[in-house]
Design an enzyme around this catalytic site. Sequence first.
Site, PDB file in Angstrom:
ATOM      1  N   ARG B  60     -12.044  -4.582  -2.381  1.00 47.85           N
ATOM      2  CA  ARG B  60     -12.524  -5.933  -2.069  1.00 47.85           C
ATOM      3  C   ARG B  60     -13.638  -5.908  -1.022  1.00 47.85           C
ATOM      4  NH1 ARG B  60      -6.986  -7.185  -2.633  1.00 47.85           N
ATOM      5  NH2 ARG B  60      -6.793  -6.917  -0.395  1.00 47.85           N
ATOM      6  N   GLU B  97       3.285   1.684   5.078  1.00 46.50           N
ATOM      7  CA  GLU B  97       4.691   1.359   5.321  1.00 46.50           C
ATOM      8  C   GLU B  97       5.572   2.438   4.670  1.00 46.50           C
ATOM      9  OE1 GLU B  97       7.636  -2.535   4.888  1.00 46.50           O
ATOM     10  OE2 GLU B  97       5.632  -2.564   4.007  1.00 46.50           O
TER      11      GLU B  97
END
Lengths: 177, 177
Positions: B60, B97
């Site tokens: 993006r 994570e």
Amino acid sequence: MKLHLKSKIRIIDDFPKKGISYKDITPLLSDNESFQATTDELQKYYANKGITKICGIESRGFIIGSSLAYKLNAGFVPIRKQGKLPYSTTSVAYKLEYGTDVIEIHNDAIHNGDIVLLHDDLLATGGTINAAIELISKFNPQKIYISFIVELSHLNGRSRITNNKTYNIHSLIKFDS
Amino acid sequence: MKLHLKSKIRIIDDFPKKGISYKDITPLLSDNESFQATTDELQKYYANKGITKICGIESRGFIIGSSLAYKLNAGFVPIRKQGKLPYSTTSVAYKLEYGTDVIEIHNDAIHNGDIVLLHDDLLATGGTINAAIELISKFNPQKIYISFIVELSHLNGRSRITNNKTYNIHSLIKFDS
């Protein structure tokens, strides 16, 4: 001008695998003059065609797709790999050499009044662009234009584009080997 | 103007997983007026700073990174996921994570005379941008600017950017929840 731009494409042999002569557009992008010239050449070609949306194919199609959208005062719409877009989507699956791939677009991205420019960096055998045309066609836009920075003419991708006679297909730089 | 742009960001609850309020920039991109305004606002902010290269983070970050590079007359350099860039690269690994991720840049993309604008669409907890700063710093550019379209202020990503006092960090649209 086009000859100058062609000299900015770097040829890398045997990438991503043996026997493939890869055309690397990054030197063209990182040089500000050739980046400007690439966008400006495409803008000249598409000016006065009434383009309202540029659909760029993830992820190299996002780059010149975006600068061209800016220059043509069009909206920019990403076509992405499966699972990347957060809102409701329409998708098309297509065959790769091994296995299949899926591309998606947001359902509110294209309307039937739109004149769409579908952009990817490179035309090889045409598998991805055919899937993208099928995807965009589901939204019944007024017209679809198709644009590439680089076309590998020897792979005959242009003739493999479904209903290719009905589309305006344009590439800035051609290689025949 | 900025309030208007903020209204073009779509909030999608529980994407990509439960409890996350996702900020979707695609309505801002697909509307030609807000796409122009986003690029123009950033151009105004960075004009006269002498930016020579914009590094956009896949994927993006490629979008407004590219239209802004065009508008600022800078070169565009993609920072990509591992294995995507065909030429010789430098890479940085960083923790997610679950597991790790690796980003790469071409070795000939940045020089020590460059003034670099590092761009991503969104600042959350800062993991990716920290890795990108580490990556760019290996090339000793004159200066690094850092830009986002959207900043999630409540996640304190700005304070988690290593040596954040030494960088000019700018975001166009802020959310605090």
